[in-house]
Design an enzyme around this catalytic site. Structure first.
Site, PDB file in Angstrom:
ATOM      1  N   GLY A  14       0.836  -1.212   0.000  1.00  0.00           N
ATOM      2  CA  GLY A  14       0.000   0.000   0.000  1.00  0.00           C
ATOM      3  C   GLY A  14       0.865   1.254   0.000  1.00  0.00           C
ATOM      4  N   VAL A  26      16.992   8.482  -1.123  1.00  0.00           N
ATOM      5  CA  VAL A  26      17.837   7.386  -1.627  1.00  0.00           C
ATOM      6  C   VAL A  26      18.601   7.857  -2.870  1.00  0.00           C
ATOM      7  CG1 VAL A  26      17.764   5.107  -2.756  1.00  0.00           C
ATOM      8  CG2 VAL A  26      16.427   5.512  -0.671  1.00  0.00           C
ATOM      9  N   ARG A  75       0.992  -5.411  -6.775  1.00  0.00           N
ATOM     10  CA  ARG A  75       1.177  -6.746  -6.204  1.00  0.00           C
ATOM     11  C   ARG A  75       1.734  -7.630  -7.319  1.00  0.00           C
ATOM     12  NH1 ARG A  75      -0.962  -5.921  -1.583  1.00  0.00           N
ATOM     13  NH2 ARG A  75      -2.946  -4.858  -1.314  1.00  0.00           N
ATOM     14  N   ASP A 106       5.332  -5.323   5.929  1.00  0.00           N
ATOM     15  CA  ASP A 106       5.890  -6.651   6.225  1.00  0.00           C
ATOM     16  C   ASP A 106       5.858  -7.613   5.023  1.00  0.00           C
ATOM     17  OD1 ASP A 106       3.169  -6.785   6.450  1.00  0.00           O
ATOM     18  OD2 ASP A 106       3.132  -7.649   8.466  1.00  0.00           O
ATOM     19  N   GLY A 107       4.844  -7.471   4.153  1.00  0.00           N
ATOM     20  CA  GLY A 107       4.787  -8.319   2.954  1.00  0.00           C
ATOM     21  C   GLY A 107       5.987  -8.029   2.050  1.00  0.00           C
ATOM     22  N   THR A 129       4.367   2.391   5.473  1.00  0.00           N
ATOM     23  CA  THR A 129       2.956   1.984   5.610  1.00  0.00           C
ATOM     24  C   THR A 129       2.265   2.945   6.559  1.00  0.00           C
ATOM     25  OG1 THR A 129       1.464   0.357   6.632  1.00  0.00           O
ATOM     26  CG2 THR A 129       3.752   0.222   7.289  1.00  0.00           C
ATOM     27  N   ASP A 131       0.019   2.081   8.526  1.00  0.00           N
ATOM     28  CA  ASP A 131      -0.493   1.312   9.677  1.00  0.00           C
ATOM     29  C   ASP A 131       0.369   1.370  10.945  1.00  0.00           C
ATOM     30  OD1 ASP A 131      -2.590   0.607   8.107  1.00  0.00           O
ATOM     31  OD2 ASP A 131      -1.936  -1.453   7.740  1.00  0.00           O
ATOM     32  N   ASP A 133       2.541  -0.644  11.972  1.00  0.00           N
ATOM     33  CA  ASP A 133       2.538  -1.936  12.655  1.00  0.00           C
ATOM     34  C   ASP A 133       3.860  -2.694  12.540  1.00  0.00           C
ATOM     35  OD1 ASP A 133       2.231  -2.257   9.952  1.00  0.00           O
ATOM     36  OD2 ASP A 133       0.732  -3.850  10.086  1.00  0.00           O
ATOM     37  N   ARG A 158     -17.389  16.462  13.561  1.00  0.00           N
ATOM     38  CA  ARG A 158     -17.843  16.912  14.884  1.00  0.00           C
ATOM     39  C   ARG A 158     -18.777  18.133  14.767  1.00  0.00           C
ATOM     40  NH1 ARG A 158     -16.549  15.523  19.709  1.00  0.00           N
ATOM     41  NH2 ARG A 158     -14.614  14.450  19.266  1.00  0.00           N
ATOM     42  N   ARG A 175      -5.839  -2.886   9.159  1.00  0.00           N
ATOM     43  CA  ARG A 175      -6.395  -4.232   9.031  1.00  0.00           C
ATOM     44  C   ARG A 175      -6.103  -5.070  10.264  1.00  0.00           C
ATOM     45  NH1 ARG A 175      -5.268  -5.769   3.238  1.00  0.00           N
ATOM     46  NH2 ARG A 175      -3.223  -5.151   3.983  1.00  0.00           N
ATOM     47  N   GLY A 189     -10.349  13.823  20.330  1.00  0.00           N
ATOM     48  CA  GLY A 189     -11.249  13.830  21.485  1.00  0.00           C
ATOM     49  C   GLY A 189     -12.413  12.866  21.332  1.00  0.00           C
ATOM     50  N   SER A 219     -24.362  14.207  21.116  1.00  0.00           N
ATOM     51  CA  SER A 219     -23.427  14.124  19.988  1.00  0.00           C
ATOM     52  C   SER A 219     -22.168  13.416  20.473  1.00  0.00           C
ATOM     53  CB  SER A 219     -23.105  15.517  19.456  1.00  0.00           C
ATOM     54  OG  SER A 219     -22.055  16.098  20.187  1.00  0.00           O
ATOM     55  N   ARG A 250     -24.769   7.868  12.507  1.00  0.00           N
ATOM     56  CA  ARG A 250     -24.247   7.898  11.132  1.00  0.00           C
ATOM     57  C   ARG A 250     -22.902   7.171  11.081  1.00  0.00           C
ATOM     58  NH1 ARG A 250     -28.629   9.981  10.422  1.00  0.00           N
ATOM     59  NH2 ARG A 250     -29.091  11.745   9.056  1.00  0.00           N
ATOM     60  N   GLN A 258      -7.144   8.071   3.601  1.00  0.00           N
ATOM     61  CA  GLN A 258      -6.080   8.068   4.615  1.00  0.00           C
ATOM     62  C   GLN A 258      -4.707   7.736   4.040  1.00  0.00           C
ATOM     63  OE1 GLN A 258      -7.901   5.808   8.274  1.00  0.00           O
ATOM     64  NE2 GLN A 258      -9.095   5.389   6.449  1.00  0.00           N
ATOM     65  N   ARG A 259      -4.694   7.166   2.851  1.00  0.00           N
ATOM     66  CA  ARG A 259      -3.405   6.776   2.271  1.00  0.00           C
ATOM     67  C   ARG A 259      -2.790   7.883   1.424  1.00  0.00           C
ATOM     68  NH1 ARG A 259      -3.899   0.751   1.082  1.00  0.00           N
ATOM     69  NH2 ARG A 259      -3.257   1.210  -1.041  1.00  0.00           N
TER      70      ARG A 259
HETATM   71  O1  F6P Z   1      -1.617  -1.758   4.755  1.00  0.00           O
HETATM   72  C1  F6P Z   1      -2.115  -0.478   4.611  1.00  0.00           C
HETATM   73  C2  F6P Z   1      -3.604  -0.485   4.439  1.00  0.00           C
HETATM   74  O2  F6P Z   1      -3.922   0.856   4.313  1.00  0.00           O
HETATM   75  C3  F6P Z   1      -4.455  -1.145   5.514  1.00  0.00           C
HETATM   76  O3  F6P Z   1      -4.667  -0.364   6.639  1.00  0.00           O
HETATM   77  C4  F6P Z   1      -5.713  -1.453   4.762  1.00  0.00           C
HETATM   78  O4  F6P Z   1      -6.432  -2.471   5.351  1.00  0.00           O
HETATM   79  C5  F6P Z   1      -5.182  -1.850   3.435  1.00  0.00           C
HETATM   80  O5  F6P Z   1      -3.991  -1.107   3.241  1.00  0.00           O
HETATM   81  C6  F6P Z   1      -6.091  -1.681   2.282  1.00  0.00           C
HETATM   82  O6  F6P Z   1      -5.425  -2.159   1.159  1.00  0.00           O
HETATM   83  P1  F6P Z   1      -6.057  -2.365  -0.262  1.00  0.00           P
HETATM   84  O7  F6P Z   1      -5.933  -1.075  -0.950  1.00  0.00           O
HETATM   85  O8  F6P Z   1      -5.214  -3.405  -0.898  1.00  0.00           O
HETATM   86  O9  F6P Z   1      -7.466  -2.760  -0.045  1.00  0.00           O
END
Ligand code: F6P
Length: 326
Positions: A14, A26, A75, A106-107, A129, A131, A133, A158, A175, A189, A219, A250, A258-259
């Site tokens: 991702g 780099v 991929r 990690d992948g 990433t 995440d 993680d 909000r 994930r 908050g 709310s 809602r 977010q990416r």
């Molecule tokens: O690994 C980053 C991430 O943003 C995860 O938080 C999310 O679950 C995943 O990618 C979504 O990936 P894709 O675009 O392959 O659905």
């Protein structure tokens, strides 16, 4: 190790904000050390299919503030096979590339580890990433920007939550990890944060809402990590609607927003520093490691560790967020 003349860089998995800042670092560090730098387009897919081209200063000009990855990401099923990896190795050799830097999660590192062991090829990883993680670094490239994106979205929600006495259940990415939920929840908050690392107790969640209603606080914002055991924001809404049918509820799923986006100053600085250290690490003969930053010190963590272990969340942050939102 022989002197490195030519190195290559790729992004995989991702995309995350700051990947371009890392590529730029780099390229510029490689040139500083007198190397030639090549870009592999579309991650491992490009390595297998020879999408490999020289990268110079011009190619990374103005890339520092750009989100996504100028090298693209993909991929590759082929790279998961020995034949695919052999083709990838032959392509690197064809371009006389001596070492590789991979930016991803990690992948990406798992693929790199197999590849370097099979072909005795030097590889260094950079944690890219949203995440956060990956074991072996306090922050991954892109995490800070993603948290800021969530916080600014929740700030906007909000306004409507307050104006219309609404409960917003906001689903964020992650994930397998709740880092984005935790930090953005605290920073915005939010009343309740649901993450995969801790078991979500339905009664506790409902009690919390009951208590808010009793205080005439109608709310509220609940942040749910997509990987939470509850099953995501829609599931939370179902339970809440069942118990509190009058609650104006809602769901907002923030998704891939977010990416993207321009990396924060923090991510640019992190990516620049780690990108520089990755090239320097290669010149020192390092390989099979991810470059991380722990307690503001540069560390080199073996791939097997960063793949196998997960960064631990700070549960106290969740408690703090909940207390402060009461
Ligand atoms: O690994 C980053 C991430 O943003 C995860 O938080 C999310 O679950 C995943 O990618 C979504 O990936 P894709 O675009 O392959 O659905």
């Amino acid at each position: 190790m022989e002197e490195l003349k030519r190195i290559a860089v790729l992004t995989s998995g991702g995309d995350s904000p700051g990947m371009n800042a890392a590529i730029r670092a780099v390229v510029k560090t490689g040139l500083y050390y007198g190397m030639e730098v090549y870009g592999v387009y579309r991650g491992y897919h490009g390595m297998v299919n020879d999408l490999i081209q020289p990268l110079g200063r011009e190619d990374v000009k103005y890339s520092l503030p750009l989100g996504g990855t100028i090298l693209k990401s993909a991929r590759s099923k082929e790279f998961m096979t020995y034949e695919g990896r052999k083709k990838a190795y032959e392509n690197l050799k064809k371009h006389e590339i001596d070492a590789l830097i991979v930016i991803g999660g990690d992948g990406t590192f798992a693929g790199a580890k197999t590849f370097m062991n099979e072909f005795d090829f030097p590889v260094i990883g950079l944690p890219g990433t949203i995440d956060n993680d990956l074991y072996g670094t306090d922050y991954t490239i892109g995490y800070d920007t993603a948290v800021n994106t969530v916080v600014s979205a929740v700030d906007k929600l909000r306004d409507t939550a307050y104006s219309h006495d609404m409960l917003f259940i906001v689903e964020v990415m992650g994930r397998d990890a709740g880092f984005i939920a935790l930090r953005s929840g605290l920073a915005s908050g939010s009343g309740k944060i649901l993450i995969p690392e801790t078991k979500t107790c339905t009664e506790e969640l409902l009690d919390r809402l009951r208590e808010r209603i009793s205080r005439d606080e109608t709310s509220a914002i609940i942040i749910v990590s997509e990987g939470d055991d509850f099953g995501g924001a829609m599931e939370v809404k179902k339970i809440v609607n069942e118990k509190f049918p009058d609650y104006n509820t809602r769901v907002t799923i923030l998704g891939h927003i977010q990416r993207g986006g321009s990396p924060s100053a923090f991510d640019r600085i992190l990516a620049s520093g780690l990108g520089y250290q990755a090239v320097k690490g290669l010149t020192e003969g390092r390989s099979g490691v991810m470059v991380g930053s722990v307690n503001r010190k540069i560390v080199f963590v073996p791939f097997e560790k960063s793949i196998k272990h997960h960064n631990k969340i700070n549960v106290e942050l969740k408690n703090i967020a909940e207390i402060l939102s009461m």
